[in-house]
Scaffold this motif. Structure first.
Motif, PDB file in Angstrom:
ATOM      1  N   ASP A   7      -7.648 -16.832  -4.958  1.00 15.69           N
ATOM      2  CA  ASP A   7      -6.789 -17.695  -4.145  1.00 15.69           C
ATOM      3  C   ASP A   7      -7.567 -18.262  -2.968  1.00 15.69           C
ATOM      4  OD1 ASP A   7      -4.679 -17.230  -5.809  1.00 15.69           O
ATOM      5  OD2 ASP A   7      -3.717 -15.762  -4.500  1.00 15.69           O
ATOM      6  N   ARG A  10     -10.079 -21.022  -3.843  1.00 18.18           N
ATOM      7  CA  ARG A  10      -9.439 -22.288  -4.195  1.00 18.18           C
ATOM      8  C   ARG A  10      -9.274 -23.175  -2.960  1.00 18.18           C
ATOM      9  NH1 ARG A  10      -9.019 -25.019  -8.832  1.00 18.18           N
ATOM     10  NH2 ARG A  10      -7.050 -26.049  -9.004  1.00 18.18           N
ATOM     11  N   CYS A  23      -2.407 -28.989  -2.249  1.00 15.85           N
ATOM     12  CA  CYS A  23      -3.453 -28.874  -3.274  1.00 15.85           C
ATOM     13  C   CYS A  23      -3.228 -27.652  -4.147  1.00 15.85           C
ATOM     14  CB  CYS A  23      -4.833 -28.800  -2.629  1.00 15.85           C
ATOM     15  SG  CYS A  23      -5.385 -30.348  -1.939  1.00 15.85           S
ATOM     16  N   ARG A  25      -0.423 -26.090  -4.698  1.00 18.40           N
ATOM     17  CA  ARG A  25       0.771 -26.303  -5.522  1.00 18.40           C
ATOM     18  C   ARG A  25       0.490 -27.216  -6.707  1.00 18.40           C
ATOM     19  NH1 ARG A  25       5.249 -24.274  -3.332  1.00 18.40           N
ATOM     20  NH2 ARG A  25       5.066 -23.569  -1.178  1.00 18.40           N
ATOM     21  N   SER A  27      -2.319 -27.289  -8.287  1.00 21.71           N
ATOM     22  CA  SER A  27      -3.359 -26.671  -9.112  1.00 21.71           C
ATOM     23  C   SER A  27      -2.760 -25.828 -10.239  1.00 21.71           C
ATOM     24  CB  SER A  27      -4.256 -25.784  -8.246  1.00 21.71           C
ATOM     25  OG  SER A  27      -3.616 -24.545  -7.971  1.00 21.71           O
ATOM     26  N   ASP A  28      -3.636 -25.407 -11.125  1.00 24.27           N
ATOM     27  CA  ASP A  28      -3.216 -24.521 -12.204  1.00 24.27           C
ATOM     28  C   ASP A  28      -3.109 -23.070 -11.737  1.00 24.27           C
ATOM     29  OD1 ASP A  28      -5.931 -24.111 -11.840  1.00 24.27           O
ATOM     30  OD2 ASP A  28      -6.419 -24.110 -13.973  1.00 24.27           O
ATOM     31  N   ARG A  29      -3.378 -22.802 -10.461  1.00 25.71           N
ATOM     32  CA  ARG A  29      -3.298 -21.445  -9.913  1.00 25.71           C
ATOM     33  C   ARG A  29      -1.934 -21.151  -9.272  1.00 25.71           C
ATOM     34  NH1 ARG A  29      -6.392 -17.736 -10.550  1.00 25.71           N
ATOM     35  NH2 ARG A  29      -6.051 -16.921  -8.481  1.00 25.71           N
ATOM     36  N   ARG A  31       1.706 -20.053  -8.641  1.00 24.32           N
ATOM     37  CA  ARG A  31       2.581 -19.079  -9.286  1.00 24.32           C
ATOM     38  C   ARG A  31       3.686 -18.690  -8.311  1.00 24.32           C
ATOM     39  NH1 ARG A  31      -2.190 -16.738  -7.680  1.00 24.32           N
ATOM     40  NH2 ARG A  31      -2.119 -14.657  -6.808  1.00 24.32           N
ATOM     41  N   TYR A  65      -8.295 -33.418  -3.661  1.00 21.08           N
ATOM     42  CA  TYR A  65      -7.602 -32.952  -4.848  1.00 21.08           C
ATOM     43  C   TYR A  65      -6.179 -33.482  -4.992  1.00 21.08           C
ATOM     44  CZ  TYR A  65     -11.464 -29.694  -4.625  1.00 21.08           C
ATOM     45  OH  TYR A  65     -12.696 -29.150  -4.554  1.00 21.08           O
TER      46      TYR A  65
END
Length: 69
Positions: A7, A10, A23, A25, A27-29, A31, A65
């Motif tokens: 985290d 990133r 950024c 939110r 992203s593919d990270r 959750r 991004y």
């Protein structure tokens, strides 16, 4: 706080707190944990992560991004 290294990485380099959140939110990270309250003062995991990164990293984030409108 148990901010994961993934985290934090990133969010490097660092700058505008809202832009960093946007950024992440996008992203593919992203959750559900990001929005969970992890402090007695109501601070979320995401807010704690961004604050930690801002304290420990002095680089500048340009927001490349996410497009802001």
């Amino acid at each position: 706080m148990s901010t994961s290294p993934a985290d934090c990485s990133r969010h490097q380099p660092v700058g505008d707190q809202q832009l960093m959140d946007d950024c992440f939110r996008a992203s593919d990270r992203m959750r559900p944990k990001w929005d969970e309250i992890h402090s007695s003062d109501g601070t979320t995991y995401g807010e704690m992560t961004i604050r930690k990164v801002r304290r420990t990293n002095s680089d500048t984030f340009g927001g490349r991004y996410v497009e802001r409108g």
